[in-house]
Design a protein around this motif. Sequence first.
Motif, PDB file in Angstrom:
ATOM      1  N   GLU A  24      33.440 -31.998 -40.348  1.00  0.00           N
ATOM      2  CA  GLU A  24      33.513 -31.894 -38.888  1.00  0.00           C
ATOM      3  C   GLU A  24      32.164 -32.207 -38.247  1.00  0.00           C
ATOM      4  O   GLU A  24      32.099 -32.842 -37.184  1.00  0.00           O
ATOM      5  CB  GLU A  24      33.965 -30.488 -38.503  1.00  0.00           C
ATOM      6  N   GLN A  25      31.089 -31.768 -38.889  1.00  0.00           N
ATOM      7  CA  GLN A  25      29.766 -32.054 -38.334  1.00  0.00           C
ATOM      8  C   GLN A  25      29.477 -33.554 -38.331  1.00  0.00           C
ATOM      9  O   GLN A  25      28.920 -34.079 -37.353  1.00  0.00           O
ATOM     10  CB  GLN A  25      28.695 -31.306 -39.139  1.00  0.00           C
ATOM     11  N   HIS A  26      29.841 -34.223 -39.391  1.00  0.00           N
ATOM     12  CA  HIS A  26      29.594 -35.669 -39.449  1.00  0.00           C
ATOM     13  C   HIS A  26      30.446 -36.431 -38.443  1.00  0.00           C
ATOM     14  O   HIS A  26      30.104 -37.557 -38.074  1.00  0.00           O
ATOM     15  CB  HIS A  26      29.851 -36.194 -40.869  1.00  0.00           C
ATOM     16  N   THR A  28      30.953 -35.253 -35.420  1.00  0.00           N
ATOM     17  CA  THR A  28      30.472 -34.833 -34.100  1.00  0.00           C
ATOM     18  C   THR A  28      29.275 -35.690 -33.702  1.00  0.00           C
ATOM     19  O   THR A  28      28.241 -35.658 -34.384  1.00  0.00           O
ATOM     20  CB  THR A  28      30.069 -33.344 -34.115  1.00  0.00           C
ATOM     21  N   ASP A  30      26.842 -35.627 -31.403  1.00  0.00           N
ATOM     22  CA  ASP A  30      25.539 -35.051 -31.079  1.00  0.00           C
ATOM     23  C   ASP A  30      25.140 -33.932 -32.024  1.00  0.00           C
ATOM     24  O   ASP A  30      24.342 -33.069 -31.681  1.00  0.00           O
ATOM     25  CB  ASP A  30      25.549 -34.527 -29.640  1.00  0.00           C
ATOM     26  N   ILE A  31      25.671 -33.949 -33.252  1.00  0.00           N
ATOM     27  CA  ILE A  31      25.378 -32.869 -34.191  1.00  0.00           C
ATOM     28  C   ILE A  31      23.902 -32.834 -34.566  1.00  0.00           C
ATOM     29  O   ILE A  31      23.344 -31.786 -34.889  1.00  0.00           O
ATOM     30  CB  ILE A  31      26.257 -33.014 -35.465  1.00  0.00           C
ATOM     31  N   ASN A  32      23.229 -34.006 -34.513  1.00  0.00           N
ATOM     32  CA  ASN A  32      21.813 -34.051 -34.880  1.00  0.00           C
ATOM     33  C   ASN A  32      20.915 -33.355 -33.865  1.00  0.00           C
ATOM     34  O   ASN A  32      19.719 -33.169 -34.118  1.00  0.00           O
ATOM     35  CB  ASN A  32      21.359 -35.500 -35.062  1.00  0.00           C
ATOM     36  N   LEU A  34      21.277 -30.355 -33.229  1.00  0.00           N
ATOM     37  CA  LEU A  34      21.103 -29.013 -33.806  1.00  0.00           C
ATOM     38  C   LEU A  34      20.109 -29.068 -34.953  1.00  0.00           C
ATOM     39  O   LEU A  34      19.983 -30.076 -35.658  1.00  0.00           O
ATOM     40  CB  LEU A  34      22.442 -28.485 -34.327  1.00  0.00           C
ATOM     41  N   ARG A  39      22.907 -25.894 -38.175  1.00  0.00           N
ATOM     42  CA  ARG A  39      24.021 -26.571 -38.840  1.00  0.00           C
ATOM     43  C   ARG A  39      24.454 -25.819 -40.094  1.00  0.00           C
ATOM     44  O   ARG A  39      25.650 -25.668 -40.364  1.00  0.00           O
ATOM     45  CB  ARG A  39      23.622 -28.010 -39.199  1.00  0.00           C
TER      46      ARG A  39
END
Length: 251
Positions: A24-26, A28, A30-32, A34, A39
């Motif tokens: 799910e993070q990959h 997203t 704008d996950i970077n 965070l 994370r």
Amino acid sequence: MLPNPTLDKLQTLRLHGMIKALGEQHATPDINDLSFDERFGLMVDRELTEREDARLTTRLKAARLRHNACLEDIDYRSPRGLDKALILQLGSGQWLRDGLNLIIGGPTGVGKTWLACALAHKACRDGYSVRYLRLPRLMEELGLAHGDGRFAKLMAGYAKTDLLILDDWGLAPFTAAQRRDMLELLDDRYGNRSTLVTSQMPVDKWHALIGDPTLGDAILDRLVHNAYRIELKGESMRRRVTKLTTAGTSD
């Protein structure tokens, strides 16, 4: 994305929640934004949630509840004599921690079993082990277990269950063997585990139902004297649903 060997190791460790969170993070954009700690914290939270959900599913499966009921779905508007304050108190689980019992009485169809299952569902959510049993079937099962060698194992399992539901108490008088089995079952649980009984028969008639004065006193002492009581009233919920369905069809 992590290299396959790392994913394989997470799979081997059965960290399925972390694997899902990582995917799910990959996905997203704008996950970077965070930090690594943020994370990683999200991944740990997801793993914890996955494990809690799996344990709840296991407890509910073992409970074999008759209804998929929740305390949040109780309709207090129906005139059934429900005390909301008492239901909220029971929902807190203190009676389970104290090893107390609960008796839900009332005529057929008023929701005794449904309410019992709702309280049991909350107990499962709170981490307690639960087992729903119809008393006639339990008595039959214990009778058969005496003959095939399963009796001691069955009783040991029931003795350590945090909440045991005995539904439909009082449909038939107890036999001599059933009186002895019931006393043994309740004696093993008394003061340590909670028992919930539903019955159409008033408690003051249970002594005659059990039959033997001495065993009757012993059974009631372990079941009734440390129990909360809920007495439901009103029209059968099944009859009410039938009326509503009939009314809706005739429109």
